[in-house]
Design an enzyme around this catalytic site. Sequence first.
Site, mmCIF file in Angstrom:
data_model
loop_
_atom_site.group_PDB
_atom_site.id
_atom_site.type_symbol
_atom_site.label_atom_id
_atom_site.label_comp_id
_atom_site.label_asym_id
_atom_site.label_seq_id
_atom_site.Cartn_x
_atom_site.Cartn_y
_atom_site.Cartn_z
ATOM 1 N N SER A 1 10.107 4.127 16.175
ATOM 2 C CA SER A 1 8.790 3.797 16.741
ATOM 3 C C SER A 1 9.021 3.220 18.136
ATOM 4 O O SER A 1 9.302 2.029 18.282
ATOM 5 C CB SER A 1 8.076 2.790 15.847
ATOM 6 N N CYS B 1 -0.916 -3.649 14.790
ATOM 7 C CA CYS B 1 -0.759 -3.252 13.385
ATOM 8 C C CYS B 1 -1.398 -4.288 12.460
ATOM 9 O O CYS B 1 -1.143 -5.494 12.590
ATOM 10 C CB CYS B 1 0.734 -3.125 13.091
ATOM 11 N N CYS C 1 3.982 -6.556 15.123
ATOM 12 C CA CYS C 1 3.542 -5.625 16.169
ATOM 13 C C CYS C 1 2.048 -5.852 16.431
ATOM 14 O O CYS C 1 1.256 -5.977 15.496
ATOM 15 C CB CYS C 1 3.810 -4.181 15.756
ATOM 16 N N CYS D 1 -1.386 1.487 8.053
ATOM 17 C CA CYS D 1 -0.778 0.564 7.112
ATOM 18 C C CYS D 1 -1.351 -0.837 7.267
ATOM 19 O O CYS D 1 -1.562 -1.330 8.348
ATOM 20 C CB CYS D 1 0.744 0.560 7.258
ATOM 21 N N GLY E 1 5.817 -2.820 6.237
ATOM 22 C CA GLY E 1 7.169 -3.349 6.299
ATOM 23 C C GLY E 1 8.090 -2.587 7.213
ATOM 24 O O GLY E 1 7.814 -1.467 7.630
ATOM 25 N N GLU E 2 9.193 -3.252 7.550
ATOM 26 C CA GLU E 2 10.266 -2.652 8.350
ATOM 27 C C GLU E 2 11.405 -2.367 7.366
ATOM 28 O O GLU E 2 12.109 -3.281 6.916
ATOM 29 C CB GLU E 2 10.681 -3.635 9.450
ATOM 30 N N GLU F 1 0.819 -1.209 0.000
ATOM 31 C CA GLU F 1 0.000 0.000 0.000
ATOM 32 C C GLU F 1 0.854 1.260 0.000
ATOM 33 O O GLU F 1 2.000 1.256 0.466
ATOM 34 C CB GLU F 1 -0.885 0.020 1.259
ATOM 35 N N CYS G 1 4.768 -7.827 6.632
ATOM 36 C CA CYS G 1 5.851 -7.495 7.563
ATOM 37 C C CYS G 1 6.016 -8.640 8.549
ATOM 38 O O CYS G 1 5.038 -9.235 8.986
ATOM 39 C CB CYS G 1 5.533 -6.204 8.316
HETATM 40 S S1 SF4 Z 1 4.536 -2.576 9.492
HETATM 41 FE FE1 SF4 Z 1 5.591 -1.470 11.157
HETATM 42 S S2 SF4 Z 1 4.089 -1.443 12.874
HETATM 43 FE FE2 SF4 Z 1 3.394 -2.995 11.364
HETATM 44 S S3 SF4 Z 1 4.240 -4.967 12.104
HETATM 45 FE FE3 SF4 Z 1 5.703 -4.092 10.637
HETATM 46 S S4 SF4 Z 1 7.172 -2.921 11.871
HETATM 47 FE FE4 SF4 Z 1 5.364 -3.308 13.155
#
Ligand code: SF4
Length: 343
Positions: A212, A111, A108, A331, A159-160, A84, A104
């Site tokens: 974060s 999320c 988290c 996200c 994503g990270e 996205e 991802c």
């Molecule tokens: S996109 Fe960001 S907030 Fe979501 S799980 Fe991945 S690292 Fe965590």
Amino acid sequence: MPYLTPPEDLGSLFPEEPAYRVRQLRRWLYRTPVLTADAMTSLPAALRPRLEPLWPFAVEAEQAGDRGSTVKWLLRAPDGASYEAVLMAYPRRTTLCLSSQAGCAMGCSFCATGQFGFERHLQAGEMVAQAAYAAARLRARPLPGGPDRLGNVVFMGMGEPLANYENLREALRRLVEEMGLSGRAITVSTVGVIPGMLRLAAEPWPVTLALSLHAADDDTRAALVPLARRYPIDDLVEAARRFSAGRGRRVTLEWTLISGVNDTPEQARGLAAIAVELRAHANVIPLNPTPASRHRAPPPERVRAFVEQVRRAGANVTQRDTRGRGIDAACGQLRSRRAEETP
Ligand code: SF4
């Protein structure tokens, strides 16, 4: 899909074309992007169809919110991976939030993307194409209330980014050197991948690092961000200090405010102490709740009280708005919804 080829190698796609033609193409792709190859008017008509498909994704869904000043795209790669991007217009700048991975692996707990799991890394060209598409779209049809140029890019979508470092690095290089964005206009967000933070500190571009944090003690943080079990807060703060020690590099602290979890006076004091120590700006964002999550945002008066506590403790802090609440703009939310709707 020319964005998947490094700009220096574009000539290999069209070996029969003269060098100036390839330079023209490079300009269309990065400096003055357009939505279709047919709009690349300085290229011969016979060459343009050979550039299709121009984008390494199809725009599978588009949602507009905030009276049209926020637009979110669900993008689908030819291999089926989906991710996205969200474009947001403000009076003085237009900001793109782009994805660095499809899904991802960080998991988290608050999320939507984390709940969906990891699909694959995005290539550098897939990241930079999100920015080029946004720039092309703005030139063709600006969002109401904002400029027609892409001003800022934030790696805060799916994503990270620091877990996909080589592709991130190449995407940053192209954003700065090919698209002409200032490093200061780019923010890379991380949940705290310390080796990546230290590598990024050594890169030549003065991008902002958004850490974060979400909690001021290790136990609370580990309940929200599983990676916190590997990297304790003290080590994170030290890595952030080393990042900002480089000239012109800024660190911001991101804090998703969750009712009953990290909205207490004790957490506010902890956030303020870390922000003061790092001379970092803190951004407090009330959670944009996902349907599957047990977490909720605090009521507005509690959000205001939390921000005031952080400020009174001496930190620079801003309460950020949650753009696109009505359009699943946190996200992963649009992708999750599409997956639920697809039989
Ligand atoms: S996109 Fe960001 S907030 Fe979501 S799980 Fe991945 S690292 Fe965590």
